[in-house]
Design an enzyme around this catalytic site. Structure first.
Site, PDB file in Angstrom:
ATOM      1  N   GLU A 151       0.798  -1.236   0.000  1.00 12.00           N
ATOM      2  CA  GLU A 151       0.000   0.000   0.000  1.00 12.00           C
ATOM      3  C   GLU A 151       0.830   1.284   0.000  1.00 12.00           C
ATOM      4  O   GLU A 151       0.562   2.196   0.783  1.00 12.00           O
ATOM      5  CB  GLU A 151      -0.974  -0.011   1.183  1.00 12.00           C
ATOM      6  N   HIS A 228     -10.335  -6.477  -1.955  1.00 12.72           N
ATOM      7  CA  HIS A 228     -11.411  -6.333  -0.962  1.00 12.72           C
ATOM      8  C   HIS A 228     -12.506  -5.549  -1.668  1.00 12.72           C
ATOM      9  O   HIS A 228     -12.462  -4.320  -1.729  1.00 12.72           O
ATOM     10  CB  HIS A 228     -10.918  -5.559   0.259  1.00 12.72           C
TER      11      HIS A 228
HETATM   12  C1  XIL Z   1      -6.134  -6.659   8.305  1.00  8.03           C
HETATM   13  C2  XIL Z   1      -6.405  -7.882   9.169  1.00  8.03           C
HETATM   14  O1  XIL Z   1      -7.292  -8.729   8.489  1.00  8.03           O
HETATM   15  C3  XIL Z   1      -6.978  -7.459  10.501  1.00  8.03           C
HETATM   16  O2  XIL Z   1      -7.097  -8.575  11.378  1.00  8.03           O
HETATM   17  C4  XIL Z   1      -6.090  -6.391  11.154  1.00  8.03           C
HETATM   18  O3  XIL Z   1      -6.691  -5.933  12.345  1.00  8.03           O
HETATM   19  C5  XIL Z   1      -5.857  -5.239  10.193  1.00  8.03           C
HETATM   20  O4  XIL Z   1      -5.330  -5.724   8.983  1.00  8.03           O
HETATM   21  N1  XIL Z   1      -4.939  -4.804   3.704  1.00  8.03           N
HETATM   22  C6  XIL Z   1      -3.893  -5.577   4.139  1.00  8.03           C
HETATM   23  C7  XIL Z   1      -4.086  -6.494   5.274  1.00  8.03           C
HETATM   24  O5  XIL Z   1      -2.835  -5.579   3.516  1.00  8.03           O
HETATM   25  O6  XIL Z   1      -2.921  -6.665   6.031  1.00  8.03           O
HETATM   26  C8  XIL Z   1      -5.210  -6.059   6.171  1.00  8.03           C
HETATM   27  O7  XIL Z   1      -5.435  -7.063   7.147  1.00  8.03           O
HETATM   28  C9  XIL Z   1      -6.457  -5.783   5.361  1.00  8.03           C
HETATM   29  C10 XIL Z   1      -6.220  -4.697   4.355  1.00  8.03           C
END
Ligand code: XIL
Length: 335
Positions: A151, A228
């Protein structure tokens, strides 16, 4: 333990688990020659038999959901705690699963005690290099793929304003890949991000970033598309187009964090659309030779991060709250 209870527990372990009933994603993926992965926590693997059974039977690849992030690895000043990550990796080894390491450089889940803003460039660089080297070396030979930088691009396409950018400058990205490569020359190194799945300012910026890294001979081997998404949020043709332009750079592509969230309460029409969008994404992935893995961000709707982060949303995965396969799962194993 009596012979009866022993037999009963074996029976439970092997035959009456929710995932053992029908065809699995794992056998599907082996047939299609692609990896199917899942994000897991050591806690749930330890505590929940249904969860454990599904992870073992349904997936060829595992991503520790949080255990390899800098904050969880470095809970107190200078002291690494590898226990959670080691536990997840031992599970993967036992079940003959490959591992995606997630993630070495991110602006979230950093150690709370780390005062990056007070560091000079040299100090910050040293902290990051040292971290990457330690973690990648420790798991060399066990973790085949690393999300080295996560990111780094903002939604408008600019470089994201992060503690790493502020303390080190733009070179932190190139440098992270070089240091990771030196620590394990065999590992495939990825740039991972969200919001750049289709064609937009962000995916254009990510494209230029990775193209320039490759031009500069930086050891970058793949790109992670988190995904997502809400069903049909991004037209499937756009994702296909974006994947093709990234593949044309010679990069391997992984769908790294797939979940498709529904506004709650979800209707049967929402669930049907979700199953169809899952199917479209899987079809797309198996049709593109550069796409080598699809990873779901969680095992079941009972353990997904979605309800905690997107208020009013849920039901984002292919196993329900009771760990039963949903419509999407039934469709996917038949593709
Ligand atoms: C999320 C996890 O699923 C959660 O348990 C934690 O509290 C926060 O992070 N993008 C990413 C992941 O790269 O690492 C994230 O995971 C979700 C969004």
């Amino acid at each position: 333990m009596s012979i009866f209870s022993l037999l009963r527990s074996w029976w439970k372990e092997f035959f009456s688990s929710p995932a053992a009933a029908g065809p699995t994603l794992r056998t599907w993926a082996q047939k299609k020659n692609i990896d199917i992965g899942v994000a897991v926590t050591a806690h749930h693997l330890r505590a929940n038999e249904s969860y454990r059974t599904i992870v073992a039977q349904e997936f060829t690849m595992i991503t520790p959901e949080n255990a390899l992030k800098m904050g969880p690895l470095l809970p107190t000043v200078g002291t690494y705690d590898f226990r959670e990550a080691d536990e997840v990796l031992a599970f993967a080894k036992k079940h003959n699963q490959s591992v995606r390491g997630h993630t070495l450089v991110w602006h979230q889940q950093l150690p709370a005690w780390l005062p990056l803003e007070t560091f000079s460039v040299i100090e910050a660089q040293h902290v990051l290099d040292d971290h990457i080297t330690k973690v990648v070396k420790r798991y060399a030979g066990q973790i085949g793929y690393w999300d080295v930088v996560n990111e780094a691009v903002a939604d408008d396409g600019a470089l994201r304003d992060t503690p790493w950018l502020r303390s080190i400058g733009v070179s932190y990205i190139t440098n992270a890949f070089q240091v990771a490569h030196a620590a394990d020359p065999q590992a495939k190194l990825f740039y991972n991000d969200y919001g750049g799945e289709g064609m937009n300012k962000k995916s254009d910026a990510i494209y230029v970033l990775v193209r320039d890294l490759l031009r500069d001979k930086v050891p970058l081997h793949g790109i992670g598309l988190q995904m997502h998404l809400r069903p049909y949020e991004v037209p499937i043709e756009e994702i296909a187009h974006n994947i093709r332009r990234l593949a044309a750079l010679g990069l391997e592509i992984h769908i790294t964090e797939l979940d498709l969230r529904l506004a709650l309460p979800a209707t049967s029409r929402d669930q049907e659309q979700q199953a169809q969008y899952f199917e479209d994404i899987f079809q797309l992935a198996i049709a593109e030779p550069a796409c080598r893995a699809i990873v779901l961000w969680g095992v079941s709707d009972a353990t997904s991060w979605i309800p905690g982060y997107f208020s009013g949303y849920g039901e984002a995965l292919v196993f329900d709250e009771q760990y039963r396969p949903k419509a999407a799962h039934r469709r996917l194993v038949e593709l």
